[in-house]
Write a protein that holds these residues in place. Structure first.
Motif, PDB file in Angstrom:
ATOM      1  N   ASP A 178       0.749  -1.220   0.000  1.00  0.00           N
ATOM      2  CA  ASP A 178       0.000   0.000   0.000  1.00  0.00           C
ATOM      3  C   ASP A 178       0.808   1.316   0.000  1.00  0.00           C
ATOM      4  O   ASP A 178       0.965   1.959   1.048  1.00  0.00           O
ATOM      5  CB  ASP A 178      -0.818  -0.087   1.310  1.00  0.00           C
ATOM      6  CG  ASP A 178      -2.036   0.782   1.206  1.00  0.00           C
ATOM      7  OD1 ASP A 178      -2.316   1.234   0.091  1.00  0.00           O
ATOM      8  OD2 ASP A 178      -2.681   0.999   2.251  1.00  0.00           O
ATOM      9  N   GLY A 179       1.346   1.701  -1.144  1.00  0.00           N
ATOM     10  CA  GLY A 179       1.985   3.024  -1.242  1.00  0.00           C
ATOM     11  C   GLY A 179       3.459   3.077  -0.883  1.00  0.00           C
ATOM     12  O   GLY A 179       4.060   4.146  -0.923  1.00  0.00           O
ATOM     13  N   PHE A 180       4.056   1.967  -0.501  1.00  0.00           N
ATOM     14  CA  PHE A 180       5.488   1.980  -0.200  1.00  0.00           C
ATOM     15  C   PHE A 180       6.057   0.588  -0.385  1.00  0.00           C
ATOM     16  O   PHE A 180       5.323  -0.386  -0.603  1.00  0.00           O
ATOM     17  CB  PHE A 180       5.756   2.494   1.221  1.00  0.00           C
ATOM     18  CG  PHE A 180       5.217   1.623   2.317  1.00  0.00           C
ATOM     19  CD1 PHE A 180       6.018   0.644   2.913  1.00  0.00           C
ATOM     20  CD2 PHE A 180       3.896   1.755   2.761  1.00  0.00           C
ATOM     21  CE1 PHE A 180       5.517  -0.167   3.924  1.00  0.00           C
ATOM     22  CE2 PHE A 180       3.398   0.942   3.772  1.00  0.00           C
ATOM     23  CZ  PHE A 180       4.205  -0.019   4.356  1.00  0.00           C
ATOM     24  N   GLU A 181       7.367   0.517  -0.290  1.00  0.00           N
ATOM     25  CA  GLU A 181       8.018  -0.774  -0.424  1.00  0.00           C
ATOM     26  C   GLU A 181       8.665  -1.149   0.908  1.00  0.00           C
ATOM     27  O   GLU A 181       9.355  -0.333   1.512  1.00  0.00           O
ATOM     28  CB  GLU A 181       9.083  -0.686  -1.514  1.00  0.00           C
ATOM     29  CG  GLU A 181       9.461  -2.021  -2.083  1.00  0.00           C
ATOM     30  CD  GLU A 181      10.409  -1.867  -3.272  1.00  0.00           C
ATOM     31  OE1 GLU A 181      10.551  -2.823  -4.008  1.00  0.00           O
ATOM     32  OE2 GLU A 181      11.005  -0.785  -3.416  1.00  0.00           O
ATOM     33  N   TYR A 182       8.410  -2.384   1.320  1.00  0.00           N
ATOM     34  CA  TYR A 182       8.972  -2.905   2.558  1.00  0.00           C
ATOM     35  C   TYR A 182      10.170  -3.769   2.182  1.00  0.00           C
ATOM     36  O   TYR A 182      10.070  -4.610   1.293  1.00  0.00           O
ATOM     37  CB  TYR A 182       7.896  -3.740   3.258  1.00  0.00           C
ATOM     38  CG  TYR A 182       8.397  -4.755   4.240  1.00  0.00           C
ATOM     39  CD1 TYR A 182       8.648  -4.404   5.566  1.00  0.00           C
ATOM     40  CD2 TYR A 182       8.593  -6.091   3.852  1.00  0.00           C
ATOM     41  CE1 TYR A 182       9.094  -5.355   6.474  1.00  0.00           C
ATOM     42  CE2 TYR A 182       9.050  -7.039   4.754  1.00  0.00           C
ATOM     43  CZ  TYR A 182       9.292  -6.658   6.062  1.00  0.00           C
ATOM     44  OH  TYR A 182       9.736  -7.597   6.952  1.00  0.00           O
ATOM     45  N   VAL A 183      11.321  -3.525   2.829  1.00  0.00           N
ATOM     46  CA  VAL A 183      12.520  -4.302   2.509  1.00  0.00           C
ATOM     47  C   VAL A 183      13.034  -4.999   3.771  1.00  0.00           C
ATOM     48  O   VAL A 183      13.293  -4.351   4.793  1.00  0.00           O
ATOM     49  CB  VAL A 183      13.653  -3.410   1.950  1.00  0.00           C
ATOM     50  CG1 VAL A 183      14.862  -4.262   1.542  1.00  0.00           C
ATOM     51  CG2 VAL A 183      13.162  -2.579   0.782  1.00  0.00           C
ATOM     52  N   TRP A 184      13.153  -6.291   3.690  1.00  0.00           N
ATOM     53  CA  TRP A 184      13.750  -7.083   4.778  1.00  0.00           C
ATOM     54  C   TRP A 184      15.167  -7.433   4.335  1.00  0.00           C
ATOM     55  O   TRP A 184      15.370  -8.064   3.306  1.00  0.00           O
ATOM     56  CB  TRP A 184      12.938  -8.351   4.993  1.00  0.00           C
ATOM     57  CG  TRP A 184      13.566  -9.324   5.956  1.00  0.00           C
ATOM     58  CD1 TRP A 184      14.205 -10.495   5.638  1.00  0.00           C
ATOM     59  CD2 TRP A 184      13.611  -9.224   7.378  1.00  0.00           C
ATOM     60  NE1 TRP A 184      14.647 -11.119   6.789  1.00  0.00           N
ATOM     61  CE2 TRP A 184      14.293 -10.358   7.869  1.00  0.00           C
ATOM     62  CE3 TRP A 184      13.141  -8.269   8.297  1.00  0.00           C
ATOM     63  CZ2 TRP A 184      14.520 -10.568   9.231  1.00  0.00           C
ATOM     64  CZ3 TRP A 184      13.373  -8.482   9.645  1.00  0.00           C
ATOM     65  CH2 TRP A 184      14.060  -9.628  10.103  1.00  0.00           C
ATOM     66  N   GLU A 185      16.139  -6.977   5.107  1.00  0.00           N
ATOM     67  CA  GLU A 185      17.522  -7.270   4.745  1.00  0.00           C
ATOM     68  C   GLU A 185      18.179  -8.077   5.846  1.00  0.00           C
ATOM     69  O   GLU A 185      18.148  -7.709   7.012  1.00  0.00           O
ATOM     70  CB  GLU A 185      18.309  -5.961   4.542  1.00  0.00           C
ATOM     71  CG  GLU A 185      19.738  -6.251   4.092  1.00  0.00           C
ATOM     72  CD  GLU A 185      20.681  -5.056   4.218  1.00  0.00           C
ATOM     73  OE1 GLU A 185      20.204  -3.934   4.503  1.00  0.00           O
ATOM     74  OE2 GLU A 185      21.893  -5.278   4.066  1.00  0.00           O
ATOM     75  N   GLN A 186      18.757  -9.181   5.427  1.00  0.00           N
ATOM     76  CA  GLN A 186      19.481 -10.009   6.368  1.00  0.00           C
ATOM     77  C   GLN A 186      20.952  -9.809   6.054  1.00  0.00           C
ATOM     78  O   GLN A 186      21.447 -10.314   5.061  1.00  0.00           O
ATOM     79  CB  GLN A 186      19.071 -11.434   6.071  1.00  0.00           C
ATOM     80  CG  GLN A 186      19.267 -12.391   7.166  1.00  0.00           C
ATOM     81  CD  GLN A 186      18.510 -13.656   6.805  1.00  0.00           C
ATOM     82  OE1 GLN A 186      17.292 -13.697   6.864  1.00  0.00           O
ATOM     83  NE2 GLN A 186      19.223 -14.650   6.373  1.00  0.00           N
TER      84      GLN A 186
END
Lengths: 275, 273
Positions: A178-186
């Motif tokens: 919804d309107g943005f990007e979620y980034v999971w970084e390991q």
């Protein structure tokens, strides 16, 4: 927390105006699904409906508020170390929910290792937060504390992630929300001690970003390790709930009890421990 | 049923011996002896003389130990009588008497604690993974510790990495056979690990499931925790150095900082009594 510099002329960027707690709730949490799963699973095991809850590592208490909204008699003790995050939750989750909900949520700025002063039907520790406990003795102390705070037929719900991607370095995964990007970084996973260092970043359409909105310095515990510790702590039974897959191998959101599974690139499971 | 008589010819698989193939495919006793000697010398400032080889199989490591110095003695322990007998008949008997008579083999459970106290005990090729509970494995570690001299050392090897934790099969070509490692099960719920070794031959014959391993895939922190619980004073994890291409070098070091996980790694753990 790093704010993006790529700001458009004449006004603040989306990142400048964004609120990381709101973004986190949208990207990561699905409290209604958790309430349903906890309620159904508890009812199957104990033949009654759980009413009192303790939410450890509650953060903004989004789940706690949802729990109380789900039934007029439900109560929560929501515990977190971080005062500002609790304040945010009071303002954005409890006050908008109205007095009737807010008065049934007790926010406590405290350590989850503090001895419990009351007992509840159900305790949960979500989003892998207990990974902050990096030694067996610390995690055992935490599980003992959870057990002490449960009613005689109480149940502890927690979750774990893993899979071959969970034990790799430099893995990142992004997902449009919804309107943005979620980034999971390991960033790191050390096979010698299983310590892992992970971040959540948020990126926006105007090119701005919130880098390292959240940082996680955890030990990634395995399922057998957690079950052994729960049993050592005195829980009478532990059950793993695994997500069912559709034909394409994608999770369908339905979790079922299991005793054996095949490894996957990435999995998330619930661990349910009975007092 | 077919009745027509065909000339009988034995296949390569029938001619082969699985112990011999195993030794050639999997073991490298001289390298192990060198590593043990150097590690002990570095930490104790004197040479290791006596060694116990738990889960010794055909005991070629024990023989290599005895061969490496005229004062050295080895004690091999294995449950399996036929494997020990094969080792005696085909390996020990071919060794010089002055070497062979410094090797003692026991058909026994490693939990029985057979043999005298030694400088060094080893459990290689992950054989100790047959102990699937913390309690069993801790008991074994306690027995291993009790069988060491006061400054003795216990050396284990470990296998891990992303590809160790999946269903996976890989092959290694040798001159006259192919070694096939077959990981049939890795279960993330229990860490149950079921693997086979198969040998394939150029004439198309095969020794299927020459060896079967029904193990728990333990991880480094778990082993370290259990060794400490069993009373070992200090536990070191030795990690293999990789070259610029990420290939293994055979050189092991004690990492001070975080190391990267790999597809597959193989490493030593050294526990001091």
């Amino acid at each position: 927390m790093g704010r993006g510099k790529r700001k458009k002329k004449g006004g603040p960027s989306i990142a400048d105006r964004a609120d990381r707690h709101a973004l986190y709730q949208k990207a990561v949490q699905t409290p209604e699904a958790d309430v349903d799963f906890f309620t159904d699973t508890f009812a199957k095991i104990r033949n009654r409906r759980p009413m009192s809850l303790r939410e450890d590592f509650c953060g903004t208490a989004y789940f706690a508020a949802t729990w109380c909204q789900s039934h007029p008699e439900r109560t929560v003790i929501a515990i977190d170390l971080d005062g500002p995050t609790l304040d945010w939750g009071r303002e954005h989750n409890l006050e908008p929910a109205g007095d009737d909900v807010a008065r049934r949520v007790e926010l406590r700025e405290a350590n989850v290792l503090d001895p419990p002063d009351s007992r509840v039907d159900l305790t949960c520790a979500m989003n892998f937060s207990f990974g902050v406990f990096k030694t067996r003795s610390e995690l055992l102390a935490y599980f003992r504390n959870v057990l002490a705070g449960l009613n005689d037929d109480g149940v502890f719900f927690t979750e774990l992630y893993g899979g071959t991607e969970g034990i790799a370095d430099d893995v990142s995964e992004d997902r449009g929300v919804d309107g943005f990007e979620y980034v999971w970084e390991q960033e790191k996973y050390n096979p010698i001690n299983h310590h892992t260092l992970c971040y959540i970043h948020f990126r926006f359409k105007d090119g701005s970003r919130i880098n390292r909105a959240f940082t996680y310095d955890w030990r990634l515990w395995s399922i057998p390790e957690i079950r052994e510790l729960m049993e050592e702590a005195g829980f009478s039974k532990t059950v793993v709930y695994w997500e069912e897959c559709d034909e394409d191998g994608d999770g369908n959101g339905n979790f079922i009890p299991t005793e054996e599974e095949e490894q996957q690139e990435s999995w998330l499971c619930y661990l349910v421990a009975q007092k | 049923m077919q009745t027509a008589k065909r000339p009988r010819r034995r296949t390569q698989a029938q001619f082969a011996n699985k112990h011999d193939l195993y030794e050639r495919a999997v073991q490298d006793p001289d390298t192990d002896v060198q590593f043990f000697s150097r590690t002990y010398k570095r930490l104790r400032d004197k040479p290791a003389v006596t060694m116990r080889e738990d889960f010794c199989g055909t005991a070629i490591l024990s023989l290599a130990w005895a061969r490496s110095h005229r004062d050295r003695e080895a004690y091999g322990v294995d449950l399996d009588g036929p494997t020990l007998e094969w080792g005696k008949a085909n390996r020990m008997s071919r060794e010089k008497e002055s070497v062979a008579n410094r090797v003692t083999l026991y058909q026994a459970n490693v939990l029985d604690g057979m043999g005298p106290r030694v400088d060094l005990t080893c459990a290689l090729n992950f054989s100790y993974w047959i102990f699937k509970t913390r309690e069993q494995l801790r008991t074994y570690f306690k027995v291993a510790r009790a069988g060491l001299k006061s400054d003795g050392m216990f050396i284990l090897d470990m296998l891990g990495g992303r590809d160790a934790m999946i269903r996976e099969e890989n092959e290694t070509e040798h001159d006259d056979f192919t070694y096939r490692w077959d990981q049939e099960i890795f279960d993330p719920i229990t860490h149950q690990f079921l693997a086979y070794i198969h040998f394939d031959f150029p004439d198309g014959s095969t020794i299927n499931r020459a060896f079967t391993y029904d193990w728990r895939l333990w991880t480094i922190p778990e082993i370290k925790e259990l060794l400490l619980e069993a009373g070992f004073r200090h536990v070191r994890v030795l990690w293999e150095k990789t070259d610029e291409d990420g290939e293994e070098t055979g050189v092991f070091y004690e990492p001070k900082r975080s190391v990267e996980n790999q597809d597959v790694w193989w490493t030593y753990i050294v526990a001091e009594r």
